[in-house]
Enzyme design. Sequence first.
Site, PDB file in Angstrom:
ATOM      1  N   ASP A 212       0.837  -1.191   0.000  1.00  0.00           N
ATOM      2  CA  ASP A 212       0.000   0.000   0.000  1.00  0.00           C
ATOM      3  C   ASP A 212       0.882   1.254   0.000  1.00  0.00           C
ATOM      4  OD1 ASP A 212      -2.723   1.220   0.359  1.00  0.00           O
ATOM      5  OD2 ASP A 212      -1.778   1.979   2.187  1.00  0.00           O
ATOM      6  N   GLU A 271       1.484  -0.696  -5.171  1.00  0.00           N
ATOM      7  CA  GLU A 271       0.450   0.302  -5.442  1.00  0.00           C
ATOM      8  C   GLU A 271       1.193   1.631  -5.475  1.00  0.00           C
ATOM      9  OE1 GLU A 271      -3.236   2.835  -3.650  1.00  0.00           O
ATOM     10  OE2 GLU A 271      -1.469   2.256  -2.515  1.00  0.00           O
TER      11      GLU A 271
END
Length: 539
Positions: A212, A271
Amino acid sequence: MTEVAVQSPAVATRWWRDAVIYQVYVRSFADGNGDGVGDLPGVRSRLPYLAELGADAVWLTPFYPSPMADFGYDVADYRDVDPIFGSLADATALIEEAHALGLRIIVDVVPNHTSDRHPWFAAALAAGPGGRERERYIFRDGKGPDGALPPNDWESIFGGPAWTRVPDGQWYLHLFAPEQPDLNWEHPEVHAEFADVLRFWLDLGVDGFRIDVAHGMVKAPGLPDVGRLGQAELIGAQVVPFFDQDGVHEIHRSWRRILDSYDGERIGVAEAWAPSPERLANYVRPDELHQAFNFHFLKTPWDATRFRAVVDESLRTAALVGAPSTWVLSNHDVKRHVTRYGGGERGLRRARAAAMLMFALPGSAYVYQGEELGLPEVLDLPEHYLRDPQRLRDPDSGRDGCRVPLPWTAAGDPTLGFAPPGIYESWLPVPPGWRDLSVEAQQRDGASTLALYRAALTMRREHPGLGDGTLTWLDGPPGTLAFTRGHGFTFLMNMTPEWVEIGPAPGELLLASGGPDTAGGVVRLAPDSATWWAAGTDR
């Protein structure tokens, strides 16, 4: 004709180079214990469905202990499972059962920030200014005579300033919600902690991590001002001092060394938002992560010229570092693509065609839960259900509508099989109109979107021309896309609202999102449709 090739380094199986990875948003996939919230036992119960669909791997969104200020992306303990989602034993059982079904498991790791309830942050607040515990986060004195102004002009992605003042007068940085304080990645204890977290889950058998905010963590020296408002709009388009700093790549190199120390080809997925395709490609250099999400493809409007341009650019930049490209149409942070493509019948036609394009391209594809059912965005959720912190920036940017629980059955309780029988409420309400879109209803319909996905993924796995490899564009009428993939495979797509004549059939029709007309041996493509073909002897 123009050929675009992706060179592949020789590795054991290279499973990740053309894997189909299914994203499970755990809260909304399946409720196993009847509390109205999805959980790991619910996911485990539906693993056979994912194997039958044709997925190679399952990516699970965070299930760690969390106050849920950002629905799990504010982690209080990286080595356990929040009771709302189950237990560590449930996680272990899920991993083992997935492996028995031939599915790999990828879990989220959130390294840019913790929860404000994490023991480290509690210790930082208790330590006071100058305390050693504060060095793990980014605390600064404010500006102005009494330090009443934030240390710089950085803005939170969720809206408002990226700084919050604590009672002793100092400020701490949070690029997301105030409940998500940013870690200081210049501190060696932060590096050591996350290396240990990765090993903990790898030892339990996970096959990789989705990182993330992989472009976060490292900030520009001195924390310089950006100099303008609306900073969230700059992310992925311009250079900003709090994202995509060069120092982040050494972190990913260290994690790659950990992944490579385990057998089974464990992977890291970034990401990452970067201001150029070349900068994004840095995250997937041979000694860094294995994949990076291709948000440029996701954001491309419905236009053949623009789709071809983003495919070319994606393959070109991935080839620069020998990586596979990835393709994704929806996820838990954006409106579902049925709705983005116009909604209703038109949006569904386009979504079905886009899926066939995605599965035909070289590289790896990501499927967000429910897109195989053709689910639209839910735009009319009652106000009291809307709890996404991103709405603080803009009420229309909330992500609740793409996180509505999945409909599994066509009859029964209002949750449509998301929860066990006798449970009448889920954390977000399932629209009654989704009965006809449920898994049960679509399994009975050979022309359903679910049937299309299953057929496409079966053919993708079996046809030697699909998966990793090369792409060669063919000439076609305006508004169309046409290419070959080798071994006799041809892809034809009409992105216009009218029927388009292509020419002689390039072989046997394998699959279509909407039926073409082949009368007289001449192919006419239906509006907003895609087709797969195979030359007779090369299939």
